[in-house]
Motif scaffolding. Structure first.
Motif, PDB file in Angstrom:
ATOM      1  N   ASN A 288     102.451  22.798 -95.893  1.00 20.55           N
ATOM      2  CA  ASN A 288     102.412  21.450 -95.330  1.00 20.55           C
ATOM      3  C   ASN A 288     103.773  20.792 -95.155  1.00 20.55           C
ATOM      4  OD1 ASN A 288      99.795  21.682 -97.349  1.00 20.55           O
ATOM      5  ND2 ASN A 288      99.301  20.817 -95.371  1.00 20.55           N
ATOM      6  N   PHE A 289     104.808  21.273 -95.839  1.00 20.32           N
ATOM      7  CA  PHE A 289     106.107  20.624 -95.822  1.00 20.32           C
ATOM      8  C   PHE A 289     107.130  21.549 -95.163  1.00 20.32           C
ATOM      9  CE2 PHE A 289     110.096  19.334 -98.193  1.00 20.32           C
ATOM     10  CZ  PHE A 289     110.304  18.205 -97.421  1.00 20.32           C
ATOM     11  N   VAL A 290     107.768  21.049 -94.084  1.00 23.42           N
ATOM     12  CA  VAL A 290     108.709  21.840 -93.297  1.00 23.42           C
ATOM     13  C   VAL A 290     110.039  21.105 -93.239  1.00 23.42           C
ATOM     14  CG1 VAL A 290     109.149  22.961 -91.083  1.00 23.42           C
ATOM     15  CG2 VAL A 290     106.802  22.726 -91.905  1.00 23.42           C
ATOM     16  N   PHE A 291     111.120  21.849 -93.451  1.00 18.93           N
ATOM     17  CA  PHE A 291     112.480  21.299 -93.402  1.00 18.93           C
ATOM     18  C   PHE A 291     113.249  22.014 -92.300  1.00 18.93           C
ATOM     19  CE2 PHE A 291     116.958  21.551 -94.805  1.00 18.93           C
ATOM     20  CZ  PHE A 291     117.249  20.196 -94.777  1.00 18.93           C
TER      21      PHE A 291
ATOM     22  N   ALA B 227     103.566  13.730 -90.169  1.00 19.19           N
ATOM     23  CA  ALA B 227     104.536  12.647 -90.304  1.00 19.19           C
ATOM     24  C   ALA B 227     105.917  13.298 -90.320  1.00 19.19           C
ATOM     25  CB  ALA B 227     104.296  11.865 -91.584  1.00 19.19           C
ATOM     26  N   ARG B 228     106.817  12.826 -89.477  1.00 16.20           N
ATOM     27  CA  ARG B 228     108.115  13.483 -89.326  1.00 16.20           C
ATOM     28  C   ARG B 228     109.242  12.451 -89.354  1.00 16.20           C
ATOM     29  NH1 ARG B 228     110.382  18.376 -85.658  1.00 16.20           N
ATOM     30  NH2 ARG B 228     112.466  17.564 -85.244  1.00 16.20           N
ATOM     31  N   PHE B 229     110.327  12.833 -90.002  1.00 17.07           N
ATOM     32  CA  PHE B 229     111.536  12.009 -90.059  1.00 17.07           C
ATOM     33  C   PHE B 229     112.708  12.841 -89.564  1.00 17.07           C
ATOM     34  CE2 PHE B 229     115.379  10.745 -92.482  1.00 17.07           C
ATOM     35  CZ  PHE B 229     115.529   9.462 -91.975  1.00 17.07           C
ATOM     36  N   ASP B 230     113.461  12.305 -88.598  1.00 20.57           N
ATOM     37  CA  ASP B 230     114.649  12.962 -88.053  1.00 20.57           C
ATOM     38  C   ASP B 230     115.879  12.120 -88.353  1.00 20.57           C
ATOM     39  OD1 ASP B 230     113.947  15.395 -86.118  1.00 20.57           O
ATOM     40  OD2 ASP B 230     112.368  13.897 -85.898  1.00 20.57           O
ATOM     41  N   ALA B 231     116.930  12.777 -88.820  1.00 18.37           N
ATOM     42  CA  ALA B 231     118.218  12.119 -89.054  1.00 18.37           C
ATOM     43  C   ALA B 231     119.295  12.956 -88.378  1.00 18.37           C
ATOM     44  CB  ALA B 231     118.504  11.998 -90.548  1.00 18.37           C
TER      45      ALA B 231
ATOM     46  N   MET C 216     112.400  16.444 -91.566  1.00 19.52           N
ATOM     47  CA  MET C 216     111.424  16.707 -92.618  1.00 19.52           C
ATOM     48  C   MET C 216     110.050  16.373 -92.050  1.00 19.52           C
ATOM     49  SD  MET C 216     113.183  15.446 -96.184  1.00 19.52           S
ATOM     50  CE  MET C 216     113.755  13.872 -95.539  1.00 19.52           C
ATOM     51  N   THR C 217     109.115  17.320 -92.182  1.00 19.56           N
ATOM     52  CA  THR C 217     107.806  17.181 -91.567  1.00 19.56           C
ATOM     53  C   THR C 217     106.719  17.471 -92.596  1.00 19.56           C
ATOM     54  OG1 THR C 217     108.712  17.948 -89.448  1.00 19.56           O
ATOM     55  CG2 THR C 217     106.323  17.947 -89.681  1.00 19.56           C
ATOM     56  N   TYR C 218     105.756  16.555 -92.687  1.00 21.49           N
ATOM     57  CA  TYR C 218     104.592  16.745 -93.550  1.00 21.49           C
ATOM     58  C   TYR C 218     103.378  16.927 -92.656  1.00 21.49           C
ATOM     59  CZ  TYR C 218     100.889  15.622 -96.932  1.00 21.49           C
ATOM     60  OH  TYR C 218      99.771  15.642 -97.715  1.00 21.49           O
ATOM     61  N   ARG C 219     102.892  18.153 -92.602  1.00 19.23           N
ATOM     62  CA  ARG C 219     101.761  18.477 -91.729  1.00 19.23           C
ATOM     63  C   ARG C 219     100.430  18.254 -92.423  1.00 19.23           C
ATOM     64  NH1 ARG C 219     103.889  24.383 -89.538  1.00 19.23           N
ATOM     65  NH2 ARG C 219     105.574  23.614 -88.177  1.00 19.23           N
ATOM     66  N   PHE C 220      99.440  17.882 -91.636  1.00 22.27           N
ATOM     67  CA  PHE C 220      98.085  17.767 -92.173  1.00 22.27           C
ATOM     68  C   PHE C 220      97.065  18.238 -91.152  1.00 22.27           C
ATOM     69  CE2 PHE C 220      99.167  13.711 -90.240  1.00 22.27           C
ATOM     70  CZ  PHE C 220      98.054  13.432 -89.468  1.00 22.27           C
TER      71      PHE C 220
END
Length: 432
Positions: free
Chosen positions: A399-402, A82-86, A428-432
């Motif tokens: 799991n969490f990438v910034f 799940a990724r969010f870009d701003a 911000m990316t939450y990998r699974f």
């Protein structure tokens, strides 16, 4: 075990073993062993009757599943993020959620914000069952950059292919949609746009690919690949896809050599690639048409300067490259007496430094330069596109990438002043 019974049981067991000799004096050794076994059996029965304590389960977690095996023996592994870009742009950058070029007329005086979760990705790796000579694998992968409204984005197929690999001969067949053989490196950017239209060409197409590997010496490897891929053209005046209407699919090829040239422990690689295809532009409904070639020649380089520093880049030249995001996404000039392909050349180069196993810092830039003489008569065509970037990526946990990126975009236009814009982006990316 029930912790309330642990201490009494331990004391009873210690009492049995440490009892004074006078209590055991009348027992033979065999009688003592029988008695101890009976008492231990009674303790076990007592523990079985006591319920095991139940640990509270987290309300937002579930057991991790690494792979699922189907009835046919195929193993499937779910992955994604799940990724969010701003991003904030000092001027308008097309299309917004990703960066491709600076829009005309903004001149860096009209800033805008873009917030999106469209780069969120979902995929399934599949594999097996293998035999003694054949390994089967495949992949299905989606993201949400396929258009739609900003809070109701359409899914988009990124990959959907199967692969049959014969290890003994280092030969494979790949069928389906996946990355092109053309210019196969990916720049070290955090933007999902990957520097398309500013030096990086090659995307994903449905294709049938053959790949053969060869050992060269003890540590070097040579790979030769060829593919027949779908040609995706433009709609002509009759609404027909000019690529689909052509008499042949696009042919792609790549030859790559990798070898350990430095003491970094990582191999250096150089590759040559290219493609040739056609588009058929009908001038009437009687099959009178012009055939427009699409071709490219490309060179790739990946060279580790040290165990932490990597230099990589690509250069391309060709014609009618909009299907591969070249020519600043301009392929055919249909405004003249007859349609003509737009020639273009460009490339990108970048350095990536691994500050630590979790942190990387990258610097680079690229350019795409269509031939101005091929653009005459078009409505405000793009004459060049350049970008510079600096990117910082921190894997805070597995799991969490910034990510942070600052980029500068300069785009030229034939009939209006050039435009430029600066983009500040975070992810911000939450990998699974």
């Amino acid at each position: 075990m029930n912790h309330k019974l642990t201490l009494p049981c331990a004391l009873m067991l210690a009492g049995l073993l440490l009892a004074p000799p006078t209590t055991m004096a009348s027992e033979t050794l065999e009688e003592r062993v029988v008695r101890l076994e009976q008492e231990l059996a009674e303790l076990k029965n007592l523990l079985k009757k006591s319920p095991e304590p139940t640990a509270p389960s987290p309300s937002h977690s579930a057991p991790a599943v690494t792979a699922i095996t189907t009835n046919s023996g195929v193993k499937a592994r779910l992955y994604g993020f799940a990724r969010f870009d701003a991003s904030y742009d000092s001027g308008h950058i097309y299309p917004g959620n990703i960066a491709l070029w600076a829009q005309p007329g903004t001149g860096g005086n009209d800033g805008e914000w873009n917030l999106t979760a469209g780069a969120t990705r979902l995929g399934i790796d599949i594999g097996g069952p293998d035999t003694g000579y054949l390994k089967l694998s495949g992949n299905v992968e989606l993201d949400f950059l396929g258009g739609g409204s900003e809070n109701n984005l359409n899914p988009r197929l990124r990959h959907g292919y199967l692969k049959a690999y014969w290890p003994a001969s280092d030969f494979s067949i790949t069928a389906g949609q996946t990355w092109d053989l053309v210019s196969s490196l990916i720049p070290f950017v955090d933007d999902p746009g990957m520097m398309w239209a500013s030096g990086n060409i090659g995307t994903r197409h449905p294709q049938l690919r053959l790949t053969k590997g060869f050992a060269v010496g003890e540590k070097s490897h040579l790979e030769i690949a060829a593919a027949a891929s779908r040609t995706i053209g433009e709609k002509n005046s009759f609404g027909i896809d000019t690529g689909k209407d052509a008499d042949m699919p696009t042919v792609q090829g790549r030859i790559a050599l990798s070898a350990p040239l430095t003491d970094s422990g990582k191999p250096a690689a150089i590759a040559l690639s290219g493609h040739y295809g056609q588009e058929e532009w009908d001038s009437d409904k009687l099959n009178h048409h012009e055939t427009i070639d699409s071709w490219s020649c490309n060179v790739e380089l990946s060279f580790p300067l040290s165990s932490r520093l990597l230099l990589a880049g690509e250069y391309f030249t060709g014609s009618n490259l909009d299907d591969y995001w070249g020519g600043v996404f301009q392929g055919v000039n249909a405004k003249g007496a007859k349609p003509e392909g737009i020639r273009s050349s460009g490339g990108w180069a970048a350095l990536r430094y691994a500050y630590s196993p979790a942190v990387t810092i990258s610097l680079g830039g690229g350019f795409d330069d269509p031939e101005n003489g091929d653009l005459s008569g078009m409505e405000n065509p793009r004459t060049f596109n350049r970008s510079l970037f600096a990117a910082y990526v921190n894997q805070l946990t597995p799991n969490f990438v910034f990510g942070l990126q600052l980029s500068k975009w300069d785009t030229g236009y034939l009939n209006t002043p050039d435009s430029d814009a600066v983009r500040a982006q975070s992810s911000m990316t939450y990998r699974f």
